[in-house]
Design a protein around this motif. Sequence first.
Motif, PDB file in Angstrom:
ATOM      1  N   PHE A   1      -3.781  24.685  47.690  1.00 32.41           N
ATOM      2  CA  PHE A   1      -2.841  25.579  48.355  1.00 32.41           C
ATOM      3  C   PHE A   1      -1.778  24.752  49.079  1.00 32.41           C
ATOM      4  O   PHE A   1      -1.815  24.594  50.300  1.00 32.41           O
ATOM      5  N   ILE A   2      -0.837  24.236  48.333  1.00 31.61           N
ATOM      6  CA  ILE A   2       0.172  23.343  48.905  1.00 31.61           C
ATOM      7  C   ILE A   2       1.420  23.369  48.038  1.00 31.61           C
ATOM      8  O   ILE A   2       1.341  23.573  46.829  1.00 31.61           O
ATOM      9  N   GLN A   3       2.571  23.151  48.666  1.00 27.88           N
ATOM     10  CA  GLN A   3       3.837  23.065  47.957  1.00 27.88           C
ATOM     11  C   GLN A   3       4.502  21.734  48.258  1.00 27.88           C
ATOM     12  O   GLN A   3       4.272  21.131  49.313  1.00 27.88           O
ATOM     13  N   LYS A   4       5.344  21.278  47.326  1.00 32.47           N
ATOM     14  CA  LYS A   4       5.954  19.959  47.494  1.00 32.47           C
ATOM     15  C   LYS A   4       6.902  19.887  48.681  1.00 32.47           C
ATOM     16  O   LYS A   4       7.152  18.806  49.217  1.00 32.47           O
ATOM     17  N   ASP A   5       7.447  21.040  49.119  1.00 31.31           N
ATOM     18  CA  ASP A   5       8.358  21.044  50.253  1.00 31.31           C
ATOM     19  C   ASP A   5       7.688  21.530  51.538  1.00 31.31           C
ATOM     20  O   ASP A   5       8.364  21.847  52.519  1.00 31.31           O
ATOM     21  N   SER A   6       6.360  21.580  51.550  1.00 33.22           N
ATOM     22  CA  SER A   6       5.651  22.024  52.751  1.00 33.22           C
ATOM     23  C   SER A   6       5.772  20.972  53.850  1.00 33.22           C
ATOM     24  O   SER A   6       6.003  19.784  53.591  1.00 33.22           O
ATOM     25  N   LYS A   7       5.595  21.409  55.077  1.00 35.94           N
ATOM     26  CA  LYS A   7       5.753  20.520  56.220  1.00 35.94           C
ATOM     27  C   LYS A   7       4.786  19.339  56.160  1.00 35.94           C
ATOM     28  O   LYS A   7       5.154  18.210  56.486  1.00 35.94           O
ATOM     29  N   VAL A   8       3.551  19.610  55.740  1.00 34.05           N
ATOM     30  CA  VAL A   8       2.564  18.540  55.741  1.00 34.05           C
ATOM     31  C   VAL A   8       2.902  17.473  54.705  1.00 34.05           C
ATOM     32  O   VAL A   8       2.727  16.272  54.960  1.00 34.05           O
ATOM     33  N   ILE A   9       3.413  17.866  53.550  1.00 35.25           N
ATOM     34  CA  ILE A   9       3.797  16.885  52.531  1.00 35.25           C
ATOM     35  C   ILE A   9       4.981  16.050  53.015  1.00 35.25           C
ATOM     36  O   ILE A   9       4.997  14.813  52.874  1.00 35.25           O
ATOM     37  N   LEU A  10       5.974  16.703  53.596  1.00 32.26           N
ATOM     38  CA  LEU A  10       7.138  15.985  54.121  1.00 32.26           C
ATOM     39  C   LEU A  10       6.730  15.036  55.247  1.00 32.26           C
ATOM     40  O   LEU A  10       7.262  13.918  55.351  1.00 32.26           O
ATOM     41  N   LEU A  11       5.767  15.468  56.065  1.00 26.81           N
ATOM     42  CA  LEU A  11       5.297  14.619  57.155  1.00 26.81           C
ATOM     43  C   LEU A  11       4.527  13.414  56.627  1.00 26.81           C
ATOM     44  O   LEU A  11       4.742  12.280  57.076  1.00 26.81           O
ATOM     45  N   LEU A  12       3.660  13.639  55.653  1.00 27.38           N
ATOM     46  CA  LEU A  12       2.866  12.545  55.095  1.00 27.38           C
ATOM     47  C   LEU A  12       3.736  11.509  54.395  1.00 27.38           C
ATOM     48  O   LEU A  12       3.430  10.314  54.413  1.00 27.38           O
ATOM     49  N   LYS A  13       4.823  11.958  53.783  1.00 30.77           N
ATOM     50  CA  LYS A  13       5.720  11.033  53.092  1.00 30.77           C
ATOM     51  C   LYS A  13       6.417  10.076  54.049  1.00 30.77           C
ATOM     52  O   LYS A  13       6.919   9.029  53.626  1.00 30.77           O
ATOM     53  N   LYS A  14       6.436  10.414  55.326  1.00 33.34           N
ATOM     54  CA  LYS A  14       7.035   9.517  56.313  1.00 33.34           C
ATOM     55  C   LYS A  14       6.130   8.311  56.601  1.00 33.34           C
ATOM     56  O   LYS A  14       6.601   7.265  57.029  1.00 33.34           O
ATOM     57  N   TYR A  15       4.829   8.497  56.346  1.00 32.72           N
ATOM     58  CA  TYR A  15       3.869   7.453  56.695  1.00 32.72           C
ATOM     59  C   TYR A  15       3.184   6.815  55.490  1.00 32.72           C
ATOM     60  O   TYR A  15       2.611   5.721  55.609  1.00 32.72           O
ATOM     61  N   LEU A  16       3.235   7.498  54.352  1.00 31.32           N
ATOM     62  CA  LEU A  16       2.573   6.978  53.160  1.00 31.32           C
ATOM     63  C   LEU A  16       3.596   6.682  52.070  1.00 31.32           C
ATOM     64  O   LEU A  16       4.514   7.466  51.841  1.00 31.32           O
ATOM     65  N   GLY A  17       3.404   5.570  51.396  1.00 31.94           N
ATOM     66  CA  GLY A  17       4.374   5.148  50.389  1.00 31.94           C
ATOM     67  C   GLY A  17       4.318   5.941  49.104  1.00 31.94           C
ATOM     68  O   GLY A  17       5.315   6.062  48.387  1.00 31.94           O
ATOM     69  N   GLN A  18       3.135   6.485  48.765  1.00 35.30           N
ATOM     70  CA  GLN A  18       2.974   7.203  47.507  1.00 35.30           C
ATOM     71  C   GLN A  18       2.226   8.517  47.749  1.00 35.30           C
ATOM     72  O   GLN A  18       1.031   8.507  48.044  1.00 35.30           O
ATOM     73  N   VAL A  19       2.936   9.623  47.620  1.00 38.68           N
ATOM     74  CA  VAL A  19       2.340  10.948  47.767  1.00 38.68           C
ATOM     75  C   VAL A  19       2.650  11.745  46.505  1.00 38.68           C
ATOM     76  O   VAL A  19       3.807  11.998  46.190  1.00 38.68           O
ATOM     77  N   GLU A  20       1.599  12.096  45.769  1.00 41.20           N
ATOM     78  CA  GLU A  20       1.770  12.837  44.516  1.00 41.20           C
ATOM     79  C   GLU A  20       1.155  14.234  44.649  1.00 41.20           C
ATOM     80  O   GLU A  20      -0.008  14.375  45.020  1.00 41.20           O
ATOM     81  N   LEU A  21       1.941  15.239  44.354  1.00 38.51           N
ATOM     82  CA  LEU A  21       1.450  16.608  44.383  1.00 38.51           C
ATOM     83  C   LEU A  21       1.162  17.054  42.958  1.00 38.51           C
ATOM     84  O   LEU A  21       2.078  17.180  42.148  1.00 38.51           O
ATOM     85  N   LYS A  22      -0.125  17.259  42.640  1.00 35.13           N
ATOM     86  CA  LYS A  22      -0.486  17.704  41.296  1.00 35.13           C
ATOM     87  C   LYS A  22      -0.040  19.150  41.115  1.00 35.13           C
ATOM     88  O   LYS A  22      -0.235  19.994  41.993  1.00 35.13           O
ATOM     89  N   THR A  23       0.561  19.432  39.981  1.00 34.59           N
ATOM     90  CA  THR A  23       1.032  20.783  39.698  1.00 34.59           C
ATOM     91  C   THR A  23       0.543  21.227  38.332  1.00 34.59           C
ATOM     92  O   THR A  23       0.180  20.410  37.481  1.00 34.59           O
ATOM     93  N   LEU A  24       0.549  22.519  38.136  1.00 33.60           N
ATOM     94  CA  LEU A  24       0.167  23.064  36.848  1.00 33.60           C
ATOM     95  C   LEU A  24       1.243  22.724  35.823  1.00 33.60           C
ATOM     96  O   LEU A  24       2.429  22.721  36.142  1.00 33.60           O
ATOM     97  N   PRO A  25       0.873  22.395  34.584  1.00 35.64           N
ATOM     98  CA  PRO A  25       1.884  22.101  33.557  1.00 35.64           C
ATOM     99  C   PRO A  25       2.931  23.200  33.454  1.00 35.64           C
ATOM    100  O   PRO A  25       2.613  24.389  33.576  1.00 35.64           O
ATOM    101  N   LEU A  26       4.172  22.818  33.239  1.00 36.34           N
ATOM    102  CA  LEU A  26       5.280  23.770  33.233  1.00 36.34           C
ATOM    103  C   LEU A  26       5.118  24.865  32.194  1.00 36.34           C
ATOM    104  O   LEU A  26       5.596  25.981  32.381  1.00 36.34           O
ATOM    105  N   GLU A  27       4.422  24.556  31.089  1.00 38.83           N
ATOM    106  CA  GLU A  27       4.288  25.578  30.045  1.00 38.83           C
ATOM    107  C   GLU A  27       3.473  26.780  30.507  1.00 38.83           C
ATOM    108  O   GLU A  27       3.506  27.835  29.884  1.00 38.83           O
TER     109      GLU A  27
END
Length: 282
Positions: free
Chosen positions: A231-257
């Motif tokens: 339950f997370i989105q790439k533009d969520s506050k927690v992801i944006l916050l974590l990217k400030k402190y971690l060099g590599q943050v990958e959000l797994k998503t469902l295939p576009l198809e």
Amino acid sequence: MDELVFVDSTFDTNKTKEYTLSIQLGLDGFSFSIVNKLKKCIALNRFISFQKSSDNQPLASFTEIVRNNKILNLDFEEILLQWISNKQLIIPSDFFSEDFAYESFQLSHSLAENESLLWNEISELNAWLVFSMPNDIKEFVHSHFSACQLFHHSFPFYRKALSQKPAEVHPPVYVNIQNNFFHVIIPDRNGKHFINTFSYTADSDLAYYILNIYKQQKLNNERSKLIVDGFIQKDSKVILLLKKYLGQVELKTLPLEYQVNNQITPKEYNQFINLLNLSKCE
């Protein structure tokens, strides 16, 4: 079929005995997917929320929806259900027994009178994943879905992470986020895996726990990749916050198809990842 957000051209209601039905169920709602013999997803149903007017409403809502859903009343080759809950425990196989499972579980979680324990074997860990489930929901599932196999929703998450090639130096951190809690696993090539579940109430709590895991496990913030799903989105506050402190943050998503309905948010799509992995991991 209005709730179906993805339907492959090969999907045929007359051939469901060749398909596997996977259901993801919790106290707040459920969703399901259908895969063929090649483990290809051919139908995906959006998350359906339950009403919350009484204590027994989850069962009443689930029962009504299932009985009125044409697809869920068809015959399938195999039916798998994963139960979403933060009440789970991992016990090494060397110590596992039914009595020990009940005793150990109640040291960490409350076990209500209307709940019973279930367990799944995680061969990669040489351990058993123990979890509780309401009896009334379990009984309805078994009565409506013949020979349905029950799993905890973290089961495919852990097995998928453990199936990846172990890192030599900087291990990745896998996080599965649910409402108010998250699971984490850091696979270790020597078999000394870090596995835990944490509760949280706000994005700041979630970010704090993850960053503290990096600190306590002495991980390199720039080199150890954080891989997140649920339950997370790439533009969520927690992801944006974590990217400030971690060099590599990958959000797994469902295939576009599979993302064919523009009215369904990425947050809803991301929660299907474990559901689709269930049929590949059991």
